[in-house]
Design a protein around this motif. Structure first.
Motif, PDB file in Angstrom:
ATOM      1  N   ALA A 123     -24.899  29.433  -0.391  1.00  0.00           N
ATOM      2  CA  ALA A 123     -25.833  28.545   0.293  1.00  0.00           C
ATOM      3  C   ALA A 123     -26.814  29.400   1.098  1.00  0.00           C
ATOM      4  O   ALA A 123     -26.654  30.614   1.188  1.00  0.00           O
ATOM      5  CB  ALA A 123     -25.061  27.592   1.214  1.00  0.00           C
ATOM      6  N   ALA A 124     -27.814  28.768   1.675  1.00  0.00           N
ATOM      7  CA  ALA A 124     -28.787  29.469   2.507  1.00  0.00           C
ATOM      8  C   ALA A 124     -29.155  28.596   3.693  1.00  0.00           C
ATOM      9  O   ALA A 124     -29.277  27.372   3.567  1.00  0.00           O
ATOM     10  CB  ALA A 124     -30.035  29.820   1.698  1.00  0.00           C
ATOM     11  N   TYR A 125     -29.344  29.230   4.833  1.00  0.00           N
ATOM     12  CA  TYR A 125     -29.760  28.517   6.026  1.00  0.00           C
ATOM     13  C   TYR A 125     -31.232  28.123   5.894  1.00  0.00           C
ATOM     14  O   TYR A 125     -31.992  28.766   5.178  1.00  0.00           O
ATOM     15  CB  TYR A 125     -29.556  29.397   7.264  1.00  0.00           C
ATOM     16  CG  TYR A 125     -28.097  29.568   7.612  1.00  0.00           C
ATOM     17  CD1 TYR A 125     -27.367  28.519   8.171  1.00  0.00           C
ATOM     18  CD2 TYR A 125     -27.442  30.763   7.354  1.00  0.00           C
ATOM     19  CE1 TYR A 125     -26.023  28.673   8.477  1.00  0.00           C
ATOM     20  CE2 TYR A 125     -26.096  30.918   7.659  1.00  0.00           C
ATOM     21  CZ  TYR A 125     -25.395  29.862   8.219  1.00  0.00           C
ATOM     22  OH  TYR A 125     -24.067  30.003   8.512  1.00  0.00           O
ATOM     23  N   ARG A 166     -31.244  33.173   5.460  1.00  0.00           N
ATOM     24  CA  ARG A 166     -30.219  34.094   4.960  1.00  0.00           C
ATOM     25  C   ARG A 166     -29.114  33.320   4.249  1.00  0.00           C
ATOM     26  O   ARG A 166     -28.878  32.159   4.527  1.00  0.00           O
ATOM     27  CB  ARG A 166     -29.676  34.946   6.087  1.00  0.00           C
ATOM     28  CG  ARG A 166     -30.699  35.983   6.512  1.00  0.00           C
ATOM     29  CD  ARG A 166     -30.281  36.768   7.724  1.00  0.00           C
ATOM     30  NE  ARG A 166     -31.196  37.871   7.975  1.00  0.00           N
ATOM     31  CZ  ARG A 166     -32.418  37.747   8.457  1.00  0.00           C
ATOM     32  NH1 ARG A 166     -32.903  36.562   8.719  1.00  0.00           N
ATOM     33  NH2 ARG A 166     -33.178  38.801   8.668  1.00  0.00           N
ATOM     34  N   HIS A 167     -28.457  34.027   3.338  1.00  0.00           N
ATOM     35  CA  HIS A 167     -27.408  33.357   2.573  1.00  0.00           C
ATOM     36  C   HIS A 167     -26.158  33.170   3.420  1.00  0.00           C
ATOM     37  O   HIS A 167     -25.970  33.834   4.436  1.00  0.00           O
ATOM     38  CB  HIS A 167     -27.090  34.132   1.287  1.00  0.00           C
ATOM     39  CG  HIS A 167     -26.185  35.309   1.477  1.00  0.00           C
ATOM     40  ND1 HIS A 167     -26.655  36.549   1.845  1.00  0.00           N
ATOM     41  CD2 HIS A 167     -24.855  35.425   1.355  1.00  0.00           C
ATOM     42  CE1 HIS A 167     -25.638  37.380   1.943  1.00  0.00           C
ATOM     43  NE2 HIS A 167     -24.533  36.722   1.648  1.00  0.00           N
ATOM     44  N   THR A 168     -25.332  32.250   2.978  1.00  0.00           N
ATOM     45  CA  THR A 168     -24.063  31.969   3.625  1.00  0.00           C
ATOM     46  C   THR A 168     -23.113  31.433   2.564  1.00  0.00           C
ATOM     47  O   THR A 168     -23.456  31.357   1.391  1.00  0.00           O
ATOM     48  CB  THR A 168     -24.239  30.965   4.793  1.00  0.00           C
ATOM     49  OG1 THR A 168     -22.998  30.854   5.495  1.00  0.00           O
ATOM     50  CG2 THR A 168     -24.695  29.601   4.323  1.00  0.00           C
ATOM     51  N   LEU A 169     -21.943  31.069   2.974  1.00  0.00           N
ATOM     52  CA  LEU A 169     -20.966  30.434   2.108  1.00  0.00           C
ATOM     53  C   LEU A 169     -20.527  29.132   2.755  1.00  0.00           C
ATOM     54  O   LEU A 169     -20.394  29.062   3.971  1.00  0.00           O
ATOM     55  CB  LEU A 169     -19.726  31.319   1.916  1.00  0.00           C
ATOM     56  CG  LEU A 169     -19.926  32.655   1.239  1.00  0.00           C
ATOM     57  CD1 LEU A 169     -18.644  33.488   1.314  1.00  0.00           C
ATOM     58  CD2 LEU A 169     -20.333  32.462  -0.207  1.00  0.00           C
ATOM     59  N   VAL A 170     -20.308  28.120   1.940  1.00  0.00           N
ATOM     60  CA  VAL A 170     -19.733  26.872   2.412  1.00  0.00           C
ATOM     61  C   VAL A 170     -18.449  26.670   1.606  1.00  0.00           C
ATOM     62  O   VAL A 170     -18.473  26.703   0.375  1.00  0.00           O
ATOM     63  CB  VAL A 170     -20.690  25.675   2.204  1.00  0.00           C
ATOM     64  CG1 VAL A 170     -20.006  24.378   2.596  1.00  0.00           C
ATOM     65  CG2 VAL A 170     -21.969  25.876   2.998  1.00  0.00           C
ATOM     66  N   MET A 171     -17.334  26.517   2.314  1.00  0.00           N
ATOM     67  CA  MET A 171     -16.051  26.304   1.659  1.00  0.00           C
ATOM     68  C   MET A 171     -15.731  24.816   1.648  1.00  0.00           C
ATOM     69  O   MET A 171     -15.836  24.155   2.691  1.00  0.00           O
ATOM     70  CB  MET A 171     -14.940  27.044   2.405  1.00  0.00           C
ATOM     71  CG  MET A 171     -15.071  28.549   2.370  1.00  0.00           C
ATOM     72  SD  MET A 171     -13.669  29.372   3.161  1.00  0.00           S
ATOM     73  CE  MET A 171     -14.218  29.393   4.872  1.00  0.00           C
TER      74      MET A 171
END
Length: 174
Positions: free
Chosen positions: A90-92, A107-112
């Motif tokens: 994901a991305a903010y 910036r990218h991120t992760l969603v669990m």
């Protein structure tokens, strides 16, 4: 019956033990990401994106506990082996709002999100995204497996990791 850790060519199977990986393989995978996807992101978006995301163990354990608890409330017979976690890239947004720090913009991120193994209409066992908050007393699992987006809805999910920006890698090995 013992499994052969070598493939048909006599080479060691890189993924033979799911709890161990060669440090060479880890480095190769990380380098592949940095040299391809991360490089592309940085060049095309004009940002210096994070290259890793850190979650403390307590948060991950509590998330797993919530998945197990909510799944049991939804389906008391659900075995642990049918539960899992899917990590979405994901991305903010360009202009994050509190509590997301402003320097996380784009910036990218992760969603669990939790998953639950269920049989598909075709008879195949698949790991469906699972949101126990979507269930109701009449159709527990089916409603929870049919995650729907909408204003005011909540899902069991986790996204409170800490982004590690390039240049801040003194604590990283790869």
């Amino acid at each position: 019956m013992k499994t052969d850790p070598n493939n048909e060519n006599g080479q060691a199977n890189r993924f033979a033990n799911p709890w161990r990986m060669s440090t060479d393989i880890i480095q190769e995978l990380v380098d592949n990401y940095r040299n391809n996807q991360l490089n592309y992101i940085n060049e095309n978006l004009g940002i210096d994106d994070a290259h890793s995301i850190w979650f403390d163990l307590e948060t991950v354990k509590k998330f797993i506990e919530q998945i197990e608890l909510q799944a049991r409330l939804n389906d008391p017979t659900c075995p642990d082996k049918d539960l899992g976690i899917r990590l979405y890239y994901a991305a903010y947004p360009e202009s994050p709002t509190d509590p997301v720090p402003a320097d996380y913009a784009m910036r990218h991120t992760l969603v669990m999100v939790p998953t639950k193994k269920e049989e598909s209409e075709g008879g195949e066992m698949l790991n469906y995204d699972f949101n126990p908050f979507e269930s109701d007393s009449g159709s527990h699992t089916q409603t929870a497996l049919a995650i729907t987006a909408g204003l005011g809805r909540n899902a069991l999910a986790q996204n409170h990791g800490i982004l590690v920006h390039p240049g801040n890698g003194t604590v990283e090995s790869y």
